[in-house]
Design an enzyme around this catalytic site. Structure first.
Site, PDB file in Angstrom:
ATOM      1  N   ASP A  57       0.813  -1.216   0.000  1.00 41.92           N
ATOM      2  CA  ASP A  57       0.000   0.000   0.000  1.00 41.92           C
ATOM      3  C   ASP A  57       0.850   1.270   0.000  1.00 41.92           C
ATOM      4  O   ASP A  57       2.066   1.219   0.176  1.00 41.92           O
ATOM      5  CB  ASP A  57      -0.973   0.004   1.196  1.00 41.92           C
ATOM      6  CG  ASP A  57      -0.317  -0.447   2.496  1.00 41.92           C
ATOM      7  OD1 ASP A  57       0.919  -0.390   2.596  1.00 41.92           O
ATOM      8  OD2 ASP A  57      -1.053  -0.855   3.418  1.00 41.92           O
ATOM      9  N   ASP A  77      -7.838  -2.390  13.760  1.00 39.45           N
ATOM     10  CA  ASP A  77      -9.237  -2.666  13.426  1.00 39.45           C
ATOM     11  C   ASP A  77      -9.370  -3.922  12.563  1.00 39.45           C
ATOM     12  O   ASP A  77     -10.421  -4.188  11.987  1.00 39.45           O
ATOM     13  CB  ASP A  77      -9.872  -1.456  12.716  1.00 39.45           C
ATOM     14  CG  ASP A  77      -9.159  -1.095  11.419  1.00 39.45           C
ATOM     15  OD1 ASP A  77      -8.206  -1.811  11.032  1.00 39.45           O
ATOM     16  OD2 ASP A  77      -9.546  -0.090  10.785  1.00 39.45           O
ATOM     17  N   HIS A  94      -7.452  -4.589   9.860  1.00 36.28           N
ATOM     18  CA  HIS A  94      -7.110  -4.442   8.438  1.00 36.28           C
ATOM     19  C   HIS A  94      -5.829  -5.178   8.085  1.00 36.28           C
ATOM     20  O   HIS A  94      -4.957  -5.391   8.933  1.00 36.28           O
ATOM     21  CB  HIS A  94      -7.053  -2.960   8.013  1.00 36.28           C
ATOM     22  CG  HIS A  94      -5.937  -2.161   8.584  1.00 36.28           C
ATOM     23  ND1 HIS A  94      -6.129  -0.952   9.212  1.00 36.28           N
ATOM     24  CD2 HIS A  94      -4.604  -2.361   8.621  1.00 36.28           C
ATOM     25  CE1 HIS A  94      -4.963  -0.454   9.592  1.00 36.28           C
ATOM     26  NE2 HIS A  94      -4.019  -1.289   9.253  1.00 36.28           N
ATOM     27  N   GLU A 131      -9.672  -1.978   4.874  1.00 37.83           N
ATOM     28  CA  GLU A 131     -10.348  -1.637   6.121  1.00 37.83           C
ATOM     29  C   GLU A 131     -11.630  -2.470   6.295  1.00 37.83           C
ATOM     30  O   GLU A 131     -12.171  -3.002   5.313  1.00 37.83           O
ATOM     31  CB  GLU A 131     -10.721  -0.144   6.107  1.00 37.83           C
ATOM     32  CG  GLU A 131      -9.515   0.796   6.135  1.00 37.83           C
ATOM     33  CD  GLU A 131      -8.919   0.976   7.534  1.00 37.83           C
ATOM     34  OE1 GLU A 131      -8.875   0.002   8.316  1.00 37.83           O
ATOM     35  OE2 GLU A 131      -8.464   2.088   7.836  1.00 37.83           O
TER      36      GLU A 131
HETATM   37  P1  PGA Z   1       1.787  -1.720  12.851  1.00 41.96           P
HETATM   38  O1  PGA Z   1       0.631  -1.631  11.777  1.00 41.96           O
HETATM   39  O2  PGA Z   1       2.743  -2.768  12.390  1.00 41.96           O
HETATM   40  O3  PGA Z   1       2.408  -0.351  12.847  1.00 41.96           O
HETATM   41  O4  PGA Z   1       1.146  -2.068  14.149  1.00 41.96           O
HETATM   42  C1  PGA Z   1       0.091  -2.789  11.234  1.00 41.96           C
HETATM   43  C2  PGA Z   1      -0.869  -2.405  10.143  1.00 41.96           C
HETATM   44  O5  PGA Z   1      -1.533  -1.365  10.263  1.00 41.96           O
HETATM   45  O6  PGA Z   1      -0.957  -3.156   9.166  1.00 41.96           O
END
Ligand code: PGA
Length: 253
Positions: A67, A136, A138, A143
């Protein structure tokens, strides 16, 4: 789905780097699906160490990232292209021309998405897709929603994601509200998926992913349907999964 329980973030990083390194040794021209965020930083640090020790060679490896924020230039320190360059690519011998991240600057979102789909389609398959887990649920920037979106799309980030990612910015107001993300079908087409999850802040959502139903409301739950998915999670992240086996490795049906 195979779950590997490790003691802490350091062990998680070592285990995931070893897994990726094994693939590179067995298949030097492999295609890696890569992720950004805080969790993969230790994995990338350990991959750089293995490279410097002469144990792995990235010269034939290709990568496709999950992404990118919409509107950020590649040289913006908050862009995911910049993150990957700084935290991995510039420290190993991967050919920069073989590393791909969605173009955050393309003015037309539909064109940005179809161009990234075309890049993904150039590869016969992604050999290993690395994933973090959003608070959440994702994966990539897919999302929670009422359906799984198959291919690259432009997504409006949820408030929780903006809040979580604001730790990488001076101010929450600077966090872009939109991003391009690889879709669920492309993630699921990878030969192997490795999701890494660390820390108590992920405990509640990891429980939903591991113990709950497959639903687009918890996007990572789709990984139950993948035939070769490994989750490496530390004790803190697994603390709410009390119904699950306490062994260091276990298979979920
Ligand atoms: P993080 O994020 O590794 O910073 O916890 C994970 C994500 O949002 O995919």
């Amino acid at each position: 789905m195979r779950v590997i329980r490790v003691s802490d973030y350091e062990e998680l990083s070592l285990r995931s780097a070893d897994l990726i390194a094994s693939l590179i040794i067995l298949k030097p021209d492999c295609v890696l699906g890569l992720a950004t965020g805080g969790t993969p930083l230790g994995t990338y640090r350990d991959l750089i160490r293995l490279y410097r020790e002469g144990r792995i060679d990235f010269s034939q490896v290709s990568s496709v990232n999950l992404d990118e924020y919409r509107g950020l230039k590649p040289n913006d320190p908050h862009s995911y292209r910049y993150f990957m360059d700084q935290n991995l690519f510039q420290n190993i011998n991967i050919d920069p021309a073989h590393t791909f991240v969605p173009d955050g600057c393309e003015s037309d979102p539909a064109s940005a998405c179809s161009k990234y789909d075309a890049i993904i389609d150039r590869f016969p398959l992604i050999d290993l897709q690395l994933l973090g887990l959003g608070g959440d649920g994702h994966i990539g920037f897919n999302e929670p929603s009422d359906c799984f979106i198959r291919r690259t799309h432009c997504v409006t980030l949820k408030e929780e994601t903006i809040r979580a990612n604001s730790r990488f910015f001076q101010d929450k107001a600077e966090v872009p509200h939109q991003a391009y993300t690889m879709g669920i079908a492309d993630i699921m087409k990878a030969s192997r998926i490795l999701m890494i999850v660390s820390g108590s802040s992920k405990a509640a959502i990891l429980r939903q992913v591991l113990e709950g139903p497959v639903t687009p409301a918890v996007p990572a739950s789709v990984l139950h349907l993948h035939r070769n998915c490994t989750v490496i999670a530390d004790e803190d992240a697994l603390q709410c999964c009390d119904r699950l086996c306490k062994d260091s490795q276990f298979i979920l049906p």
